[in-house]
Structure formats: structure tokens, C-alpha cells
Write an enzyme that holds these catalytic residues in place. Structure first.
Site, mmCIF file in Angstrom:
data_model
loop_
_atom_site.group_PDB
_atom_site.id
_atom_site.type_symbol
_atom_site.label_atom_id
_atom_site.label_comp_id
_atom_site.label_asym_id
_atom_site.label_seq_id
_atom_site.Cartn_x
_atom_site.Cartn_y
_atom_site.Cartn_z
ATOM 1 N N HIS A 65 0.835 -1.204 0.000
ATOM 2 C CA HIS A 65 0.000 0.000 0.000
ATOM 3 C C HIS A 65 0.872 1.256 0.000
ATOM 4 O O HIS A 65 0.603 2.207 -0.736
ATOM 5 C CB HIS A 65 -0.944 -0.013 1.207
ATOM 6 C CG HIS A 65 -1.903 1.119 1.225
ATOM 7 N ND1 HIS A 65 -1.731 2.210 2.047
ATOM 8 C CD2 HIS A 65 -3.042 1.337 0.520
ATOM 9 C CE1 HIS A 65 -2.734 3.056 1.841
ATOM 10 N NE2 HIS A 65 -3.546 2.548 0.928
ATOM 11 N N ASP A 111 -6.268 1.652 -2.031
ATOM 12 C CA ASP A 111 -6.961 1.424 -0.764
ATOM 13 C C ASP A 111 -7.817 0.166 -0.808
ATOM 14 O O ASP A 111 -7.852 -0.608 0.159
ATOM 15 C CB ASP A 111 -7.822 2.636 -0.410
ATOM 16 C CG ASP A 111 -6.996 3.853 -0.025
ATOM 17 O OD1 ASP A 111 -5.757 3.748 0.079
ATOM 18 O OD2 ASP A 111 -7.600 4.925 0.173
#
Length: 137
Positions: A65, A111
Site C-alpha cells: 500500500h 486502498d
């Protein structure tokens, strides 16, 4: 209404967060039974910053991420920390809706992928709060 006022008073010492962070937290809640605070100090990469080698699959989700956000910065004018986007949640399915805004779509996908990854990865309580140890050097 009283509960809202009391909760706001209790939040007075909490610094404001970028709107995108709230969207990520909500995605985590959508895809997952574990609450988002569980991920704030996990491993070497879950939370702000990170260093060393990810300690397990869940920490690798956070590492990936972080790198996805770094890649988003290569899109002209894209700041993944402040960029908001449109998505829908039909637990546990998350769908990103921004098809025309390249930055919004990219950040939403970062996300979404992280939230799904968190839901699939095992959670090892011994990897909570380990950043101050040699494990993350």
C-alpha cells in the site's frame, strides 16, 4: 445527540486526519471484521512510514500500500494522502467508481487492494508494536 457531543468532546485532542484516511478506514471496515485501529501499529509498515523487511503477509499488505501511494504520486498533480474518491461498499465487496479521474481511480484501487489484503492475511498479535525492536531495522 448527547452521545455525538460527548464523542466530539473526547475527540478534541485528536489531530485532524486527511479525508482519504477516513475513506481507507471505511474500506477496511467494509472488507473486514477486524477494526481499522488493529492495523495502525502492526509490523514494520502498518501505520505511518516504515522500514526494514515486512514481517509477514499482513505487513506486506501495508508495504505494498505504501508503494502504491508512492506510485500514485507519479500521476500529475496526484497526492494520495489528500485525494478523495468515490466508491461503494456492499460488505465485503468494494467497488471504485471514479472512471474519469485517473488519480482518484488509482488511489481508490490502492486502498481497495489494501483492505482486501488485510481481510485475507492472518493477524499475529506478536507483530503489534514491534517497530522499536530490531525487527524493523
Amino acid at each position: 445527540l448527547v452521545a455525538v457531543c460527548v464523542s466530539l468532546l473526547g475527540a478534541a485532542n485528536i489531530p485532524p486526519q486527511p479525508l482519504n484516511l477516513y475513506q481507507l478506514m471505511n474500506m477496511i471496515q467494509c472488507a473486514n471484521t477486524r477494526t481499522w485501529p488493529s492495523y495502525t501499529n502492526y509490523g514494520c509498515y502498518c501505520g505511518k512510514g516504515g522500514s526494514g523487511t515486512p514481517v509477514d503477509d499482513l505487513d506486506r499488505c501495508c508495504y505494498t500500500h505504501d508503494h502504491c501511494y508512492n506510485d500514485a504520486k507519479n500521476i500529475d498533480g496526484c497526492n494520495p494522502v489528500t485525494k478523495t474518491y468515490s466508491y461503494t461498499c456492499t460488505e465485503p465487496t468494494i467497488t471504485c467508481n471514479d472512471s474519469k479521474d485517473k488519480c482518484a481511480r488509482f488511489v481508490c484501487d490502492c486502498d481497495r487492494t489494501a483492505a482486501i489484503c488485510f481481510a485475507k492475511a492472518p493477524y499475529n498479535t506478536s507483530n503489534v508494536m514491534i517497530r522499536s525492536t530490531n525487527s524493523c531495522q
